[in-house]
Design a protein around this motif. Structure first.
Motif, PDB file in Angstrom:
ATOM      1  N   LEU A 169       0.814  -1.221   0.000  1.00  0.00           N
ATOM      2  CA  LEU A 169       0.000   0.000   0.000  1.00  0.00           C
ATOM      3  C   LEU A 169       0.845   1.267   0.000  1.00  0.00           C
ATOM      4  CD1 LEU A 169      -2.824  -1.085   2.481  1.00  0.00           C
ATOM      5  CD2 LEU A 169      -3.085  -0.581   0.054  1.00  0.00           C
ATOM      6  N   TYR A 170       1.911   1.294   0.797  1.00  0.00           N
ATOM      7  CA  TYR A 170       2.784   2.470   0.790  1.00  0.00           C
ATOM      8  C   TYR A 170       3.409   2.614  -0.602  1.00  0.00           C
ATOM      9  CZ  TYR A 170       2.695   3.439   5.816  1.00  0.00           C
ATOM     10  OH  TYR A 170       2.311   3.792   7.095  1.00  0.00           O
ATOM     11  N   GLY A 171       3.175   3.765  -1.210  1.00  0.00           N
ATOM     12  CA  GLY A 171       3.691   3.992  -2.556  1.00  0.00           C
ATOM     13  C   GLY A 171       2.623   3.892  -3.629  1.00  0.00           C
ATOM     14  N   ARG A 172       1.417   3.369  -3.247  1.00  0.00           N
ATOM     15  CA  ARG A 172       0.343   3.215  -4.231  1.00  0.00           C
ATOM     16  C   ARG A 172      -0.946   3.934  -3.844  1.00  0.00           C
ATOM     17  NH1 ARG A 172       2.699  -1.952  -4.751  1.00  0.00           N
ATOM     18  NH2 ARG A 172       3.338  -2.421  -6.882  1.00  0.00           N
ATOM     19  N   ALA A 173      -1.229   3.989  -2.573  1.00  0.00           N
ATOM     20  CA  ALA A 173      -2.487   4.593  -2.117  1.00  0.00           C
ATOM     21  C   ALA A 173      -2.505   6.096  -2.393  1.00  0.00           C
ATOM     22  CB  ALA A 173      -2.671   4.328  -0.617  1.00  0.00           C
ATOM     23  N   ASP A 174      -3.696   6.628  -2.631  1.00  0.00           N
ATOM     24  CA  ASP A 174      -3.848   8.068  -2.847  1.00  0.00           C
ATOM     25  C   ASP A 174      -3.271   8.828  -1.657  1.00  0.00           C
ATOM     26  OD1 ASP A 174      -5.130   7.561  -5.204  1.00  0.00           O
ATOM     27  OD2 ASP A 174      -7.159   7.768  -4.398  1.00  0.00           O
ATOM     28  N   GLY A 175      -2.422   9.797  -1.961  1.00  0.00           N
ATOM     29  CA  GLY A 175      -1.784  10.571  -0.903  1.00  0.00           C
ATOM     30  C   GLY A 175      -0.546   9.904  -0.341  1.00  0.00           C
ATOM     31  N   TYR A 176      -0.302   8.672  -0.756  1.00  0.00           N
ATOM     32  CA  TYR A 176       0.875   7.926  -0.296  1.00  0.00           C
ATOM     33  C   TYR A 176       1.691   7.417  -1.492  1.00  0.00           C
ATOM     34  CZ  TYR A 176      -1.090   7.830   4.439  1.00  0.00           C
ATOM     35  OH  TYR A 176      -1.596   8.181   5.677  1.00  0.00           O
ATOM     36  N   GLU A 177       1.586   8.108  -2.645  1.00  0.00           N
ATOM     37  CA  GLU A 177       2.377   7.699  -3.805  1.00  0.00           C
ATOM     38  C   GLU A 177       3.864   7.818  -3.477  1.00  0.00           C
ATOM     39  OE1 GLU A 177      -0.170   9.759  -3.959  1.00  0.00           O
ATOM     40  OE2 GLU A 177      -1.595   8.981  -5.451  1.00  0.00           O
ATOM     41  N   LEU A 178       4.667   6.959  -4.111  1.00  0.00           N
ATOM     42  CA  LEU A 178       6.087   6.862  -3.774  1.00  0.00           C
ATOM     43  C   LEU A 178       6.798   8.205  -3.891  1.00  0.00           C
ATOM     44  CD1 LEU A 178       8.017   4.620  -2.860  1.00  0.00           C
ATOM     45  CD2 LEU A 178       8.731   4.366  -5.235  1.00  0.00           C
ATOM     46  N   ASP A 179       6.534   8.943  -4.963  1.00  0.00           N
ATOM     47  CA  ASP A 179       7.212  10.229  -5.179  1.00  0.00           C
ATOM     48  C   ASP A 179       6.860  11.263  -4.122  1.00  0.00           C
ATOM     49  OD1 ASP A 179       8.494   9.274  -7.389  1.00  0.00           O
ATOM     50  OD2 ASP A 179       7.037  10.056  -8.826  1.00  0.00           O
ATOM     51  N   ASP A 180       5.717  11.069  -3.454  1.00  0.00           N
ATOM     52  CA  ASP A 180       5.256  12.052  -2.478  1.00  0.00           C
ATOM     53  C   ASP A 180       5.559  11.669  -1.036  1.00  0.00           C
ATOM     54  OD1 ASP A 180       4.162  13.554  -4.569  1.00  0.00           O
ATOM     55  OD2 ASP A 180       2.286  12.416  -4.512  1.00  0.00           O
ATOM     56  N   LEU A 181       6.069  10.456  -0.831  1.00  0.00           N
ATOM     57  CA  LEU A 181       6.298  10.020   0.550  1.00  0.00           C
ATOM     58  C   LEU A 181       7.470  10.778   1.170  1.00  0.00           C
ATOM     59  CD1 LEU A 181       5.978   6.104   0.420  1.00  0.00           C
ATOM     60  CD2 LEU A 181       4.291   7.749   1.235  1.00  0.00           C
ATOM     61  N   PRO A 182       7.287  11.299   2.380  1.00  0.00           N
ATOM     62  CA  PRO A 182       8.426  11.904   3.078  1.00  0.00           C
ATOM     63  C   PRO A 182       9.417  10.819   3.480  1.00  0.00           C
ATOM     64  CG  PRO A 182       6.528  11.750   4.543  1.00  0.00           C
ATOM     65  CD  PRO A 182       6.042  11.340   3.183  1.00  0.00           C
ATOM     66  N   ASP A 183      10.625  11.234   3.800  1.00  0.00           N
ATOM     67  CA  ASP A 183      11.664  10.252   4.121  1.00  0.00           C
ATOM     68  C   ASP A 183      11.260   9.323   5.251  1.00  0.00           C
ATOM     69  OD1 ASP A 183      13.165  11.308   2.130  1.00  0.00           O
ATOM     70  OD2 ASP A 183      14.798  12.044   3.390  1.00  0.00           O
ATOM     71  N   ILE A 184      10.513   9.840   6.215  1.00  0.00           N
ATOM     72  CA  ILE A 184      10.142   9.003   7.362  1.00  0.00           C
ATOM     73  C   ILE A 184       9.268   7.826   6.926  1.00  0.00           C
ATOM     74  CG2 ILE A 184       8.074  10.356   7.988  1.00  0.00           C
ATOM     75  CD1 ILE A 184       8.848   9.811  10.936  1.00  0.00           C
TER      76      ILE A 184
END
Length: 484
Positions: free
Chosen positions: A361-376
């Protein structure tokens, strides 16, 4: 599947019956054998599905010949339906009875797959005699269980009565039901729906909770060591695996993993002790489902039955979010993860099951796309992948499907983190090159595993995408470093 390769030889001994060994020394990635299913069809306890493609239907579109649910003319003409139950139902004038809720379990379907096996027996008697006839139905055990009466009413009496198939004896029909229950494998259609398939050769492989082979089922279409498959979900804890095997396959698993209190060091079944700081709770005898469970550091004791109830409660929580995706799916699973963090050992089965879902799910869900994920959160995804792989290295060693998927999920955040660290002067250009190459190598390992999956399935399609991505990353490596 085609029948173009076979590296197995079947042997027999009194202790385990028929089993398979390799004809020659095998290496990772070898295709041991392939075979076509003897028969396939809907699972038991299914909802309303098309009898051609097995997709869920509302049962309003019916076959023009037999009046059972299909999607339309194309599915009506599929051989798996047209040349099997369609002929029987049409001749006997047995029609599908309308249901109020097509999403509920529909008992009318219970007869379909057993009927297809019976008809396949008549169409291919040679294969029945050589491969299927010897498959163990465990009728002696099943006669004492509710499933026997269930099949008597929903399959045996229905086929011999309304369907006018009294040429098949009650004993034979019960045997076919048992063969399916004990030996059939689940498979996914190209659109992702589950069916059951009878693969006689695959069913010969003995069970072990740490399998040394992995099978892939395409619905579209030597050594002295024994070859083992696994009949259960590898991430389940011992209590759950052994219960499932006892109830559905009618044997008590005593493999090395089941016999070990720590499950080969994975602590897949271990709980934390809430009575002391450093203790963990483990079974005193993993092969006894009613034994005591004790803390390793204090006097606390509990019972296997109580532990099973804890596992059931956790599984119910996980089931409640199974079909929830997107941000709510992540939040729901993270909530469950935190809830049981103080109850379960970090490597406990249910923590691994949650990790397996979260890395997808991390990297695919709306608001959690890989390019938008913060480093944490990138670090969180890497951590989840690494923890899951640590367990998989033991319980699913080699080129397993879940390992391939996890490696694919790992390569993306590794690349993103390396780029961010380089851009923020945390690492040098040389270290960045090293980290980037590590991510690309991770992707390549994923490709090597997933390319063995049929392209009709999601994992096979992912392999094609991953292969293209790896080629592009390799070719543009220097440019990626210079432009980061």
């Amino acid at each position: 599947m085609g029948d173009d390769k076979d590296l197995l030889v079947v042997q027999t001994n009194e202790a385990v019956g028929r089993f398979a060994v390799a004809k020659e020394k095998l290496k990772a990635g070898d295709i041991i054998f392939s075979e076509k299913p003897f028969a396939y069809g809907p699972k038991s306890d299914t909802y309303c599905v098309c009898l051609g493609c097995f997709e869920p239907v509302d049962s309003t579109v019916l076959c023009t010949k037999c009046s059972w649910p299909v999607c339309g003319p194309e599915c009506e003409g599929r051989l798996c339906h047209k040349e099997y139950e369609c002929e029987v139902f049409s001749k006997a004038k047995v029609k599908f009875q309308a249901v109020e809720d097509p999403t509920e379990v529909c008992l009318q379907y219970e007869c379909i797959t057993p009927l297809r096996v019976l008809l396949a027996k008549e169409k291919d008697p040679k294969r029945w005699e050589e491969e299927v006839k010897f498959m163990e139905p465990h009728n002696d055990v099943r006669k004492e269980k509710p499933i026997w009466e269930f099949n008597q009413h929903n399959v045996v009496e229905y086929l011999r009565g309304p369907c006018k198939l009294d040429r098949f004896s009650e004993e034979l029909i019960h045997t076919v039901c048992g063969i399916l229950e004990v030996n059939a494998f689940e498979a996914r259609t190209p659109t992702g729906y589950l069916i059951r398939c009878l693969f006689p050769k695959l069913a010969i492989l003995s069970h072990n909770c740490v399998s040394n082979i992995h099978h892939a089922i395409d619905c579209k279409g030597t050594g002295d060591s024994e070859d083992f498959s696994s009949y259960t979900y590898s991430l389940w804890p011992t209590l759950v695996r052994r219960e499932f095997l006892k109830e559905s396959k009618f044997f008590d698993c005593r493999c090395e993993r089941c016999s070990d209190k720590t499950e080969l060091g994975t602590h897949n079944s271990t709980l934390k002790c809430n009575k002391c700081d450093n203790g963990v709770i483990m079974s005193t005898d993993p092969l006894d489902d009613r034994c005591e469970w004790k803390c390793t550091h204090c006097e606390f004791k509990t019972h296997a039955v109580a532990v099973r109830k804890v596992f059931a409660a956790i599984q119910a929580d996980i089931d409640s979010v199974e079909y929830i995706g997107g941000p709510k799916g992540i939040e729901g699973r993270e909530t469950i993860y935190k809830r049981y963090k103080s109850v379960l050992h970090p490597k406990n089965a249910y923590m691994s099951i949650l990790r397996s879902s979260l890395v997808q799910l991390y990297g695919r869900a709306d608001g959690y796309e890989l390019d938008d994920l913060p480093d944490i959160l990138l670090e969180r995804k890497v951590e989840l992948c690494m923890q899951l792989l640590e367990v998989l290295n033991v319980i699913e060693p080699g080129r397993s499907r879940i390992r391939g998927l996890t490696l694919y999920e790992l390569h993306g955040p590794l690349m993103m983190l390396a780029r961010h660290q380089y851009q923020n002067d945390v690492i040098s250009k040389e270290e960045f090159r090293h980290q980037l190459q590590k991510a690309i190598d991770t992707l390549l390992e994923s490709v090597d595993i997933l390319k063995q999956e049929p392209e009709s399935l999601p994992e096979g399609q992912l392999a094609v995408m991953a292969m293209a991505a790896h080629k592009q990353l390799t070719e543009s490596f220097d440019m990626l470093v210079e432009t980061a």
